[in-house]
Structures are given as structure tokens and as C-alpha cells.
Design a protein around this motif. Structure first.
Motif, PDB file in Angstrom:
ATOM      1  N   ARG A  12       0.861  -1.167   0.000  1.00 30.90           N
ATOM      2  CA  ARG A  12       0.000   0.000   0.000  1.00 30.90           C
ATOM      3  C   ARG A  12       0.908   1.231   0.000  1.00 30.90           C
ATOM      4  N   ALA A  13       0.382   2.343  -0.453  1.00 31.19           N
ATOM      5  CA  ALA A  13       1.190   3.559  -0.602  1.00 31.19           C
ATOM      6  C   ALA A  13       1.802   4.014   0.713  1.00 31.19           C
ATOM      7  N   SER A  14       1.103   3.833   1.817  1.00 28.79           N
ATOM      8  CA  SER A  14       1.631   4.278   3.107  1.00 28.79           C
ATOM      9  C   SER A  14       2.799   3.422   3.586  1.00 28.79           C
ATOM     10  N   THR A  15       2.978   2.228   3.000  1.00 28.12           N
ATOM     11  CA  THR A  15       4.089   1.355   3.364  1.00 28.12           C
ATOM     12  C   THR A  15       5.291   1.581   2.453  1.00 28.12           C
ATOM     13  N   HIS A  16       5.060   1.599   1.139  1.00 28.21           N
ATOM     14  CA  HIS A  16       6.137   1.783   0.159  1.00 28.21           C
ATOM     15  C   HIS A  16       5.522   2.302  -1.134  1.00 28.21           C
ATOM     16  N   VAL A  17       5.694   3.596  -1.389  1.00 32.25           N
ATOM     17  CA  VAL A  17       5.035   4.217  -2.545  1.00 32.25           C
ATOM     18  C   VAL A  17       5.380   3.503  -3.844  1.00 32.25           C
ATOM     19  N   GLY A  18       6.646   3.227  -4.078  1.00 29.34           N
ATOM     20  CA  GLY A  18       7.064   2.601  -5.334  1.00 29.34           C
ATOM     21  C   GLY A  18       6.402   1.263  -5.589  1.00 29.34           C
ATOM     22  N   ASN A  19       6.260   0.458  -4.551  1.00 33.36           N
ATOM     23  CA  ASN A  19       5.624  -0.852  -4.719  1.00 33.36           C
ATOM     24  C   ASN A  19       4.107  -0.771  -4.759  1.00 33.36           C
ATOM     25  N   SER A  20       3.557   0.442  -4.572  1.00 33.09           N
ATOM     26  CA  SER A  20       2.100   0.601  -4.649  1.00 33.09           C
ATOM     27  C   SER A  20       1.653   1.035  -6.046  1.00 33.09           C
ATOM     28  N   LEU A  21       2.585   1.485  -6.874  1.00 28.73           N
ATOM     29  CA  LEU A  21       2.237   1.996  -8.207  1.00 28.73           C
ATOM     30  C   LEU A  21       2.111   0.843  -9.185  1.00 28.73           C
ATOM     31  N   ILE A  22       0.891   0.641  -9.714  1.00 31.91           N
ATOM     32  CA  ILE A  22       0.638  -0.527 -10.574  1.00 31.91           C
ATOM     33  C   ILE A  22      -0.083  -0.133 -11.855  1.00 31.91           C
ATOM     34  N   LEU A  23       0.204  -0.893 -12.903  1.00 28.04           N
ATOM     35  CA  LEU A  23      -0.570  -0.858 -14.140  1.00 28.04           C
ATOM     36  C   LEU A  23      -1.454  -2.091 -14.116  1.00 28.04           C
ATOM     37  N   LEU A  83      -4.407  11.717  -8.029  1.00 27.71           N
ATOM     38  CA  LEU A  83      -5.072  10.413  -8.028  1.00 27.71           C
ATOM     39  C   LEU A  83      -6.558  10.615  -7.769  1.00 27.71           C
ATOM     40  N   SER A  84      -7.361   9.726  -8.317  1.00 27.13           N
ATOM     41  CA  SER A  84      -8.801   9.749  -8.074  1.00 27.13           C
ATOM     42  C   SER A  84      -9.078   9.531  -6.587  1.00 27.13           C
ATOM     43  N   THR A  85     -10.160  10.108  -6.089  1.00 27.26           N
ATOM     44  CA  THR A  85     -10.558   9.842  -4.700  1.00 27.26           C
ATOM     45  C   THR A  85     -11.353   8.544  -4.601  1.00 27.26           C
ATOM     46  N   ASP A  86     -11.874   8.065  -5.736  1.00 24.03           N
ATOM     47  CA  ASP A  86     -12.628   6.806  -5.762  1.00 24.03           C
ATOM     48  C   ASP A  86     -11.667   5.624  -5.677  1.00 24.03           C
ATOM     49  N   LEU A  87     -12.132   4.574  -5.037  1.00 25.80           N
ATOM     50  CA  LEU A  87     -11.353   3.342  -4.947  1.00 25.80           C
ATOM     51  C   LEU A  87     -11.926   2.297  -5.884  1.00 25.80           C
ATOM     52  N   GLN A  88     -11.054   1.598  -6.590  1.00 25.12           N
ATOM     53  CA  GLN A  88     -11.453   0.484  -7.447  1.00 25.12           C
ATOM     54  C   GLN A  88     -10.878  -0.798  -6.856  1.00 25.12           C
ATOM     55  N   ILE A  89     -11.645  -1.856  -6.869  1.00 25.46           N
ATOM     56  CA  ILE A  89     -11.160  -3.151  -6.392  1.00 25.46           C
ATOM     57  C   ILE A  89     -10.465  -3.848  -7.551  1.00 25.46           C
ATOM     58  N   ILE A  90      -9.212  -4.224  -7.328  1.00 27.98           N
ATOM     59  CA  ILE A  90      -8.373  -4.851  -8.353  1.00 27.98           C
ATOM     60  C   ILE A  90      -7.861  -6.180  -7.815  1.00 27.98           C
ATOM     61  N   TYR A  91      -8.001  -7.221  -8.609  1.00 26.53           N
ATOM     62  CA  TYR A  91      -7.440  -8.518  -8.246  1.00 26.53           C
ATOM     63  C   TYR A  91      -5.980  -8.567  -8.692  1.00 26.53           C
ATOM     64  N   PRO A  92      -5.110  -9.210  -7.921  1.00 24.92           N
ATOM     65  CA  PRO A  92      -3.696  -9.281  -8.298  1.00 24.92           C
ATOM     66  C   PRO A  92      -3.464  -9.828  -9.707  1.00 24.92           C
ATOM     67  N   GLU A  93      -4.343 -10.712 -10.170  1.00 23.55           N
ATOM     68  CA  GLU A  93      -4.200 -11.290 -11.507  1.00 23.55           C
ATOM     69  C   GLU A  93      -4.354 -10.242 -12.605  1.00 23.55           C
ATOM     70  N   TRP A  94      -4.977  -9.127 -12.304  1.00 23.15           N
ATOM     71  CA  TRP A  94      -5.206  -8.069 -13.292  1.00 23.15           C
ATOM     72  C   TRP A  94      -4.007  -7.145 -13.437  1.00 23.15           C
ATOM     73  N   VAL A  95      -3.051  -7.241 -12.523  1.00 20.32           N
ATOM     74  CA  VAL A  95      -1.895  -6.336 -12.527  1.00 20.32           C
ATOM     75  C   VAL A  95      -0.878  -6.780 -13.563  1.00 20.32           C
ATOM     76  N   ILE A  96      -0.397  -5.814 -14.341  1.00 19.25           N
ATOM     77  CA  ILE A  96       0.612  -6.073 -15.371  1.00 19.25           C
ATOM     78  C   ILE A  96       2.007  -5.878 -14.804  1.00 19.25           C
ATOM     79  N   SER A  97       2.202  -4.734 -14.138  1.00 15.78           N
ATOM     80  CA  SER A  97       3.532  -4.406 -13.629  1.00 15.78           C
ATOM     81  C   SER A  97       3.450  -3.205 -12.696  1.00 15.78           C
ATOM     82  N   HIS A  98       4.580  -2.886 -12.141  1.00 17.95           N
ATOM     83  CA  HIS A  98       4.737  -1.613 -11.430  1.00 17.95           C
ATOM     84  C   HIS A  98       5.004  -0.531 -12.468  1.00 17.95           C
ATOM     85  N   TYR A  99       4.957   0.728 -12.036  1.00 16.60           N
ATOM     86  CA  TYR A  99       5.378   1.816 -12.904  1.00 16.60           C
ATOM     87  C   TYR A  99       6.147   2.846 -12.091  1.00 16.60           C
ATOM     88  N   ALA A 100       6.992   3.590 -12.785  1.00 17.85           N
ATOM     89  CA  ALA A 100       7.717   4.698 -12.165  1.00 17.85           C
ATOM     90  C   ALA A 100       6.947   5.980 -12.449  1.00 17.85           C
TER      91      ALA A 100
END
Length: 137
Positions: A12-23, A83-100
Motif C-alpha cells: 500500500r502507498a503508506s508502506t512503500h510508494v514505489g511498490n504501490s504503483l501498478i498498471l 489520483l482519483s478519490t474513488d477506490l477500485q477493487i483490483i485482483y492481483p491477476e489483473w496487474v501487469i507491472s509496477h510503474y515509475a
């Protein structure tokens, strides 16, 4: 909080911003254009599954030009810094990669895909390296 999926760590962003950024693919639709976002929460469901609550990176402000549009093999794009204030539920299988993420100015940021598998990207650098080697200084 953090979660390991397919040998990649997500936080999550509060733990590690870089590892929270996903495509990710919206709604798991692999035919759709991937979206970028930041993991706000990592949630363990009742059946012991894991989902991410994600805030989507908003599009670049109206009238903004994306300088990266001319480079289709360089996987970068201009977005809003917000960032949007709305939250979307994402399954890990939908994640492609991290991004910078790099802030261009107060309104715009560059999002660069950090995919581990991206043949067009590698082909682009292979061709670029070949050209550079042929240039005489």
C-alpha cells in the motif's frame, strides 16, 4: 501492508510508494487499455483471497500535450499528478507491472511502465544501440 504475487511484491502507498504503483487491466478486461493507479489498501477477503483497493491516476489536464506519443516503443505517458478519490477493487491477476512516476510540473507527471516482459521495448533499445554503434564521433 504488503503482498507477494507471482514473485513480485506489492505494497500500500503508506508502506512503500514505489511498490504501490501498478498498471492493471480495468475490470480484468485484458483487451482494454491498462490503467495506472496506486494501492491504497490491501484487503484479505473472507475466503482468504487478496484484493487491492486502488486510486486511479487521473488523465493529464485538458489541453496537455504528451511528448511521449511520438515514441510508441518507449512505454511512457503523461498523466495528471492527482489520483482519483474513488477506490477500485483490483485482483492481483489483473496487474501487469509496477510503474515509475516522475513529476514534470505541478499538474503533470510521467508514468513509465516497469514491465519485466515487454518485447517492443527491448526491440527499440536493440535498434537504438545498433544505430549508436554505427555513429562515428
Amino acid at each position: 501492508a504488503r503482498h507477494r504475487f507471482d514473485n513480485v511484491f506489492f505494497s500500500r502507498a503508506s508502506t512503500h510508494v514505489g511498490n504501490s504503483l501498478i498498471l492493471y487491466y480495468p475490470d480484468g478486461d485484458y483487451r482494454a487499455t491498462p490503467l495506472s493507479g496506486s494501492i491504497k489498501y490491501i484487503v484479505v477477503t473472507k475466503n482468504k483471497g487478496v484484493v487491492y483497493a486502488v486510486r486511479r491516476q487521473l488523465p493529464a489536464p485538458s489541453g496537455s500535450l504528451d511528448p511521449f506519443r511520438f515514441y510508441p516503443h518507449f512505454l511512457a505517458k503523461t498523466y495528471s499528478t492527482t489520483l482519483s478519490t474513488d477506490l477500485q477493487i483490483i485482483y492481483p491477476e489483473w496487474v501487469i507491472s509496477h510503474y515509475a512516476w516522475w513529476k514534470l510540473d505541478k499538474d503533470r507527471a510521467v508514468v513509465l511502465t516497469l514491465s519485466r516482459v515487454s518485447p517492443p521495448f527491448y526491440l527499440y533499445f536493440e535498434k537504438l544501440a545498433h544505430l549508436v554503434c554505427r555513429i562515428k564521433y
